[in-house]
Design an enzyme around this catalytic site. Sequence first.
Site, PDB file in Angstrom:
ATOM      1  N   ASN A  14       0.846  -1.191   0.000  1.00 41.11           N
ATOM      2  CA  ASN A  14       0.000   0.000   0.000  1.00 41.11           C
ATOM      3  C   ASN A  14       0.880   1.239   0.000  1.00 41.11           C
ATOM      4  O   ASN A  14       1.813   1.340   0.803  1.00 41.11           O
ATOM      5  CB  ASN A  14      -0.912   0.037   1.234  1.00 41.11           C
ATOM      6  CG  ASN A  14      -2.001  -1.028   1.191  1.00 41.11           C
ATOM      7  OD1 ASN A  14      -2.291  -1.661   2.195  1.00 41.11           O
ATOM      8  ND2 ASN A  14      -2.601  -1.222   0.038  1.00 41.11           N
TER       9      ASN A  14
ATOM     10  N   GLU B   6      -6.957  -2.506  -9.286  1.00 43.19           N
ATOM     11  CA  GLU B   6      -7.700  -3.319  -8.317  1.00 43.19           C
ATOM     12  C   GLU B   6      -9.179  -3.379  -8.669  1.00 43.19           C
ATOM     13  O   GLU B   6     -10.049  -3.211  -7.815  1.00 43.19           O
ATOM     14  CB  GLU B   6      -7.517  -2.763  -6.915  1.00 43.19           C
ATOM     15  CG  GLU B   6      -6.133  -3.061  -6.404  1.00 43.19           C
ATOM     16  CD  GLU B   6      -5.880  -2.408  -5.071  1.00 43.19           C
ATOM     17  OE1 GLU B   6      -6.719  -2.571  -4.191  1.00 43.19           O
ATOM     18  OE2 GLU B   6      -4.853  -1.743  -4.940  1.00 43.19           O
TER      19      GLU B   6
HETATM   20  N1  LIG Z   1      -4.067  12.545  -4.193  1.00 47.31           N
HETATM   21  C1  LIG Z   1      -2.943  12.451  -3.489  1.00 47.31           C
HETATM   22  N2  LIG Z   1      -2.368  13.540  -2.940  1.00 47.31           N
HETATM   23  C2  LIG Z   1      -1.226  13.453  -2.234  1.00 47.31           C
HETATM   24  N3  LIG Z   1      -0.566  12.304  -2.013  1.00 47.31           N
HETATM   25  C3  LIG Z   1      -1.078  11.172  -2.526  1.00 47.31           C
HETATM   26  C4  LIG Z   1      -2.294  11.178  -3.293  1.00 47.31           C
HETATM   27  N4  LIG Z   1      -2.568   9.918  -3.680  1.00 47.31           N
HETATM   28  C5  LIG Z   1      -1.571   9.158  -3.178  1.00 47.31           C
HETATM   29  N5  LIG Z   1      -0.673   9.883  -2.487  1.00 47.31           N
HETATM   30  C6  LIG Z   1       0.555   9.390  -1.821  1.00 47.31           C
HETATM   31  O1  LIG Z   1       1.441   8.891  -2.807  1.00 47.31           O
HETATM   32  C7  LIG Z   1       2.001   7.639  -2.443  1.00 47.31           C
HETATM   33  C8  LIG Z   1       1.670   6.603  -3.492  1.00 47.31           C
HETATM   34  O2  LIG Z   1       0.268   6.404  -3.498  1.00 47.31           O
HETATM   35  P1  LIG Z   1      -0.476   5.457  -4.541  1.00 47.31           P
HETATM   36  O3  LIG Z   1      -1.930   5.762  -4.445  1.00 47.31           O
HETATM   37  O4  LIG Z   1       0.148   5.575  -5.872  1.00 47.31           O
HETATM   38  O5  LIG Z   1      -0.160   4.022  -3.916  1.00 47.31           O
HETATM   39  P2  LIG Z   1      -0.667   2.571  -4.346  1.00 47.31           P
HETATM   40  O6  LIG Z   1       0.533   1.755  -4.662  1.00 47.31           O
HETATM   41  O7  LIG Z   1      -1.712   2.677  -5.391  1.00 47.31           O
HETATM   42  O8  LIG Z   1      -1.273   2.044  -2.971  1.00 47.31           O
HETATM   43  P3  LIG Z   1      -2.587   1.162  -2.638  1.00 47.31           P
HETATM   44  O9  LIG Z   1      -2.187  -0.268  -2.811  1.00 47.31           O
HETATM   45  O10 LIG Z   1      -2.839   1.458  -1.202  1.00 47.31           O
HETATM   46  O11 LIG Z   1      -3.696   1.589  -3.541  1.00 47.31           O
HETATM   47  C9  LIG Z   1       1.452   7.331  -1.049  1.00 47.31           C
HETATM   48  O12 LIG Z   1       2.408   7.645  -0.093  1.00 47.31           O
HETATM   49  C10 LIG Z   1       0.238   8.219  -0.909  1.00 47.31           C
HETATM   50  O13 LIG Z   1       0.069   8.647   0.420  1.00 47.31           O
HETATM   51 MG   LIG Z   2      -3.772   2.267  -5.396  1.00 52.48          MG
END
Ligand SMILES: Nc1ncnc2c1ncn2[C@@H]1O[C@H](COP(=O)(O)OP(=O)(O)OP(=O)(O)O)[C@@H](O)[C@H]1O
Ligand SMILES: [Mg+2]
Lengths: 289, 279
Positions: free
Chosen positions: B42, B166
């Site tokens: 995550n 997902e």
């Molecule tokens: N809209 C946003 N604004 C600021 N930071 C964000 C935003 N969306 C995600 N982040 C941050 O960027 C990083 C990467 O997030 P991302 O959503 O790409 O992760 P992910 O791999 O898709 O995770 P997950 O499996 O939980 O969906 C994380 O640390 C998150 O807190």
């Molecule tokens: Mg994600």
Amino acid sequence: MDISLKNVEYRYSADTPFERLAIQDVNIDISSGSYTAIIGHTGSGKSTVLQHLNALLKPTKGTVFIGNREIKAGRKEKNLKGIREKVGIVFQFPEHQLFEETVEKDICFGPLNFGVSETEAKKRANEAIKQVGLSEEILEKSPFDLSGGQMRRVAIAGVLAMEPECIVLDEPTAGLDPRGRKEIMDLFYKLHQERDLATVLVTHSMEDAARYADEIVIMHKGTVLQKGTPNEIFSDPERLLAHGLDVPDVVRFQLRIEKTFQTKFDRICLKEDELINMLAAFLKRRGAQ
Amino acid sequence: MESPLVVIKDVSFQYDSQESLALNQINMEVYEGEWLAIVGHNGSGKSTLARLLNGLQFPKEGSITVAGITLAEETIWDIRRQIGMVFQNPDNQFVGTTVQDDVAFGLENNGIPVDVMSERVVDALKKVNMDSFLDQEPHHLSGGQKQRVAIAGVLALKPSIIILDEATSMLDPRGRAEVIETIMKLQKQDKITVISITHDLEEASRADRIIVMNKGEVYREGTPNEIFLMDEELIKLGLDIPFPIKMSNKLREKGISLGQQYLTEEELVAGLWTSHSKM
Ligand SMILES: Nc1ncnc2c1ncn2[C@@H]1O[C@H](COP(=O)(O)OP(=O)(O)OP(=O)(O)O)[C@@H](O)[C@H]1O
Ligand SMILES: [Mg+2]
Ligand SMILES: Nc1ncnc2c1ncn2[C@@H]1O[C@H](COP(=O)(O)OP(=O)(O)OP(=O)(O)O)[C@@H](O)[C@H]1O
Ligand SMILES: [Mg+2]
């Protein structure tokens, strides 16, 4: 606190052209300190049932008993705050329960609303955020600036901080990474045991249902198809499969082995190690012959 | 190997509100007609990468090329026409007031003639078993039903690249397998390229290739066989060991010899049978 649904029916948008019957004749008893898993297909009525457990939805027929309260179809209900305080729900989509400008405010909202002091609420938020595997720094961020799995964890932390008597979980691990999934399920189980926290879990993971629940309820097309202990429910896997339902990986694996080797073990194993022991002994016997 | 359809070169990205990079020096290629699974803990940057591919955000550094076109403000619509994306939360994606309007909306935007449209809409909804919900409001569906409709919306578009973020996380295991099967069939038949972001390792083990993300970086890339050989290392990365491999390891501990690594249960059972039937 016990919760029970007696002959509950629910129609969405009742008495409008969009009326939709979602569940009917549902009878479920959740006794205090128990662990119940609800399983079933997409659209079978699981989330609808859950929302009756804290009176978010009121039955269109039948009665819901929550502790000493009685929620009856067709009757106006006042002051549901007491119920909301005792029964905490983690929704299927975490976005539906996040709304404050920071994660900390979001987690504190429930406790503050139920009369907990600000210092105590913040202390609980701090503890809860670590329990769900996030670092304290995230408390200052906006809940909408998080990844899907991080939002899910925050939503769970918010309900933990309420310290409810009953926790209701609607697919709480969807969107969590595999390790997080296991950690969070272990956390719920620990709280269930240590605090005698009644737990209701909707899940698509047959493994989790088999591993954690005392009782499993199968929903099918808006009604209860079957109720029983994991052993009872999974002792007849063919029947479940015939209904288009699933069985835990370990059970499916056993069935595959039995079919290929044209044999039947003396019981269905729900634990991996139990099956492995049985299978290893079986294979060694075959080798020795 | 053929030339890549998508090239991501030295891409870094940071959200305004964050202090650290969400993506750090990403290099990645996606080949035409392949099924690429992206896995990772995550917050590892998977959805951010998907948003960049779709031009919802722009890289701070580096470049993204899709079918020879470099992604920029001016080319964004040319690129979006080729990519169909299913977001992590379907509620953010719905625009129509009924299920069929919602699926039709994307087609209308892409200038598909009306007579072809309604047929395609129903056809796509049939593929995900949602054709009996044509007039339901999308927000008034169960979680799994919403995800099915969101997938139908993308299937109807017939894009050359599908990105699933997902997209099946709330389906029951059997429903999930069916939907993945349907998309895999279309992928082969129409030579669609699929990028599937997933926490479901069973699904990932069916991909042609897997990319493992860790803390905003590409940690490893390989075939499912190569990736799942990492064993205990997977757990450190927030992942897990797939069930057939876990069972194989446990059997080995009990002194049962297994020649090779089996990625699926079928293969494992068949392997046990061949090594234990001739004695
Ligand atoms: N809209 C946003 N604004 C600021 N930071 C964000 C935003 N969306 C995600 N982040 C941050 O960027 C990083 C990467 O997030 P991302 O959503 O790409 O992760 P992910 O791999 O898709 O995770 P997950 O499996 O939980 O969906 C994380 O640390 C998150 O807190
Ligand atoms: Mg994600
Ligand atoms: N807000 C709503 N308005 C009208 N109908 C609804 C609404 N929410 C759900 N339904 C319908 O009620 C039925 C039961 O839905 P419910 O959300 O309880 O299913 P579920 O078992 O939780 O499914 P899933 O596993 O997909 O989340 C479904 O057929 C669904 O379409
Ligand atoms: Mg649901």
